[in-house]
Design a protein around this motif. Structure first.
Motif, PDB file in Angstrom:
ATOM      1  N   GLY A 106      30.167  -1.451  20.201  1.00 40.13           N
ATOM      2  CA  GLY A 106      28.878  -1.811  19.579  1.00 40.13           C
ATOM      3  C   GLY A 106      27.485  -2.269  20.101  1.00 40.13           C
ATOM      4  O   GLY A 106      26.703  -1.268  20.550  1.00 40.13           O
ATOM      5  N   LEU A 107      27.775  -2.455  21.296  1.00 37.85           N
ATOM      6  CA  LEU A 107      26.549  -2.945  22.373  1.00 37.85           C
ATOM      7  C   LEU A 107      26.120  -1.584  22.679  1.00 37.85           C
ATOM      8  O   LEU A 107      25.368  -1.512  23.704  1.00 37.85           O
ATOM      9  CB  LEU A 107      27.380  -4.029  23.752  1.00 37.85           C
ATOM     10  N   CYS A 110      23.999   1.198  20.677  1.00 39.73           N
ATOM     11  CA  CYS A 110      23.399   0.081  20.582  1.00 39.73           C
ATOM     12  C   CYS A 110      22.403   0.391  21.846  1.00 39.73           C
ATOM     13  O   CYS A 110      21.328   1.351  21.253  1.00 39.73           O
ATOM     14  CB  CYS A 110      23.341  -1.216  20.197  1.00 39.73           C
ATOM     15  N   LEU A 111      22.656   0.017  22.621  1.00 37.33           N
ATOM     16  CA  LEU A 111      22.080   0.092  24.671  1.00 37.33           C
ATOM     17  C   LEU A 111      21.656   2.031  24.694  1.00 37.33           C
ATOM     18  O   LEU A 111      20.652   2.886  24.678  1.00 37.33           O
ATOM     19  CB  LEU A 111      23.119   0.140  25.676  1.00 37.33           C
ATOM     20  N   PHE A 112      23.345   2.961  24.593  1.00 39.07           N
ATOM     21  CA  PHE A 112      23.191   3.906  24.265  1.00 39.07           C
ATOM     22  C   PHE A 112      21.984   4.823  23.870  1.00 39.07           C
ATOM     23  O   PHE A 112      21.596   6.402  24.536  1.00 39.07           O
ATOM     24  CB  PHE A 112      24.286   5.104  24.358  1.00 39.07           C
ATOM     25  N   ASN A 113      22.173   4.037  22.176  1.00 37.52           N
ATOM     26  CA  ASN A 113      21.246   5.520  21.329  1.00 37.52           C
ATOM     27  C   ASN A 113      19.937   4.717  20.885  1.00 37.52           C
ATOM     28  O   ASN A 113      19.479   4.807  19.253  1.00 37.52           O
ATOM     29  CB  ASN A 113      22.317   5.360  19.831  1.00 37.52           C
ATOM     30  N   ILE A 220      28.991  -3.571  30.870  1.00 41.33           N
ATOM     31  CA  ILE A 220      29.082  -4.937  29.896  1.00 41.33           C
ATOM     32  C   ILE A 220      30.062  -5.976  30.301  1.00 41.33           C
ATOM     33  O   ILE A 220      30.932  -5.490  30.800  1.00 41.33           O
ATOM     34  CB  ILE A 220      30.106  -3.544  28.998  1.00 41.33           C
ATOM     35  N   ASN A 221      29.479  -6.843  29.662  1.00 40.61           N
ATOM     36  CA  ASN A 221      29.975  -7.973  30.218  1.00 40.61           C
ATOM     37  C   ASN A 221      30.399  -9.720  29.113  1.00 40.61           C
ATOM     38  O   ASN A 221      29.403  -9.153  28.087  1.00 40.61           O
ATOM     39  CB  ASN A 221      29.427  -9.033  31.197  1.00 40.61           C
ATOM     40  N   THR A 222      31.401  -9.438  28.475  1.00 43.76           N
ATOM     41  CA  THR A 222      31.606  -9.857  26.976  1.00 43.76           C
ATOM     42  C   THR A 222      32.895 -10.758  26.963  1.00 43.76           C
ATOM     43  O   THR A 222      33.558 -11.525  26.402  1.00 43.76           O
ATOM     44  CB  THR A 222      32.781  -9.286  25.955  1.00 43.76           C
ATOM     45  N   THR A 276      18.783  -3.456  28.796  1.00 44.39           N
ATOM     46  CA  THR A 276      19.240  -4.472  28.455  1.00 44.39           C
ATOM     47  C   THR A 276      19.492  -4.684  26.734  1.00 44.39           C
ATOM     48  O   THR A 276      18.729  -4.486  25.615  1.00 44.39           O
ATOM     49  CB  THR A 276      19.212  -5.728  29.121  1.00 44.39           C
ATOM     50  N   ILE A 277      20.748  -4.782  26.116  1.00 41.12           N
ATOM     51  CA  ILE A 277      20.888  -4.743  24.762  1.00 41.12           C
ATOM     52  C   ILE A 277      21.656  -6.722  24.955  1.00 41.12           C
ATOM     53  O   ILE A 277      23.102  -7.151  25.588  1.00 41.12           O
ATOM     54  CB  ILE A 277      22.041  -4.358  23.619  1.00 41.12           C
ATOM     55  N   LEU A 278      21.584  -8.005  24.375  1.00 39.22           N
ATOM     56  CA  LEU A 278      21.704  -9.222  25.093  1.00 39.22           C
ATOM     57  C   LEU A 278      22.847  -9.407  23.293  1.00 39.22           C
ATOM     58  O   LEU A 278      21.497  -9.578  22.237  1.00 39.22           O
ATOM     59  CB  LEU A 278      21.122 -10.379  25.631  1.00 39.22           C
ATOM     60  N   THR A 279      23.894 -10.352  23.065  1.00 40.15           N
ATOM     61  CA  THR A 279      23.627 -11.179  22.140  1.00 40.15           C
ATOM     62  C   THR A 279      24.347 -12.552  22.281  1.00 40.15           C
ATOM     63  O   THR A 279      24.561 -12.585  23.607  1.00 40.15           O
ATOM     64  CB  THR A 279      24.903 -10.161  21.111  1.00 40.15           C
TER      65      THR A 279
END
Length: 305
Positions: A106-107, A110-113, A220-222, A276-279
């Motif tokens: 999902g991350l 979200c970033l790619f699109n 990607i870091n989860t 960046t995308i952050l959660t």
């Protein structure tokens, strides 16, 4: 056994343990010092990340038979010392692996699109199409470090995207998509981390590591925030060595993951960057994983006894 729930988990775990004759008490509102004064009464502990189970704590828990962590990482437990004291240590990585894998996808989507970006623009009355032209995962070369429960779950999802997968796990001998780190350095467009936090993996992603890649990549870091040196990441984003970052974890989180301890300039850069995308450490935080974690821990506790 008398079992102490230090933090909340799905109610199923307490209910099932009590049905099987165990006595369960809760200490949700107590701090570490308060719990240390009563821990000698208990044979079992259920915890997430509220505080560290260190040698001092373990020495006070002289009846303890097991420590069960409702999650995957065990860095807040001195496992080696506990095992030396004949205390079993359980985690529930099987319970949230699918949730984390889906969140990683999902991350990236979200970033790619430009999904979050476009959503923000629309809320401001802006309807932009060409500026938000996206990127496909299809046929991208994706490196995965760590082939435990989550690494495996992610590869299954990526197969449906027709991605080319490279997997490296230092502690496994034979596994699907087995690659060397050199092959990952040479090829990947995207790198995803699925590793525990240890002395070996702390700041694994640093200047030296990043410079080994033959082309810019997405990160990607989860896993855990401290697996990535934030200063190195920011410098690489600025220089173009890293194209973008999807982060569910930040090195500045406090040990309980409840809040950010500090906000240095590097974090402000990540928050404000378009790359960046952050959660907020929610990758494994689904309704389904909450139940599965409880089920997993119940099976492990009952198997011991």
């Amino acid at each position: 056994m008398k079992i102490l729930f230090i933090e909340t988990v799905h109610s199923l775990l307490k209910e099932q343990l009590e049905k099987n004759g165990h006595i369960c008490k809760t200490a949700y509102d107590k701090n570490k010092d308060q719990i240390e004064k009563i821990i000698d009464q208990y044979e079992g502990i259920i915890i997430r990340s509220k505080f560290k189970i260190d040698k001092k704590f373990i020495d006070k828990a002289n009846k303890l038979k097991f420590i069960a962590r409702a999650g995957s990482g065990m860095e807040n437990i001195d496992v080696k010392y506990a095992v030396n004291k004949n205390i079993s240590c359980y985690n529930a990585a099987e319970g949230n692996s699918q949730a984390v894998a889906e969140h990683a996808i999902g991350l990236l989507l979200c970033l790619f699109n430009n999904i979050a970006k476009s959503n923000r623009e629309i809320s401001k009355g802006k309807w932009k199409r060409e500026e938000n032209r996206g990127i496909e995962i299809n046929r991208k070369k994706i490196g995965i470090i760590g082939y435990g429960n989550t690494g495996k779950a992610l590869t299954k999802l990526l197969e449906s995207f027709n991605a080319e997968i490279f997997v490296y796990d230092k502690y496994l001998l034979d596994y699907k998509y087995k690659s060397t780190m050199q092959e990952i350095y040479n090829n990947v467009d995207i790198l995803s981390l699925h590793i525990p936090l240890t002395k070996e993996t702390t700041y694994l992603i640093n200047d030296d590591f990043i410079n080994k890649f033959h082309k810019p990549f997405y990160l990607i870091n989860t896993s855990r925030g401290k697996c990535v040196n934030t200063k190195s990441l920011v410098n690489a984003l600025k220089s173009g060595k890293i194209n973008g970052a999807c982060l569910d974890v930040i090195e500045y989180e406090d040990p309980s993951f409840i809040q950010i301890n500090k906000k240095p300039k590097e974090l402000n850069y990540l928050i404000n960057s378009k790359k960046t995308i952050l959660t907020s450490h929610i990758a494994g935080w689904t309704k389904e994983s909450n139940l599965k974690i409880a089920e997993t821990l119940f099976k492990k506790i009952m198997h011991q006894n």
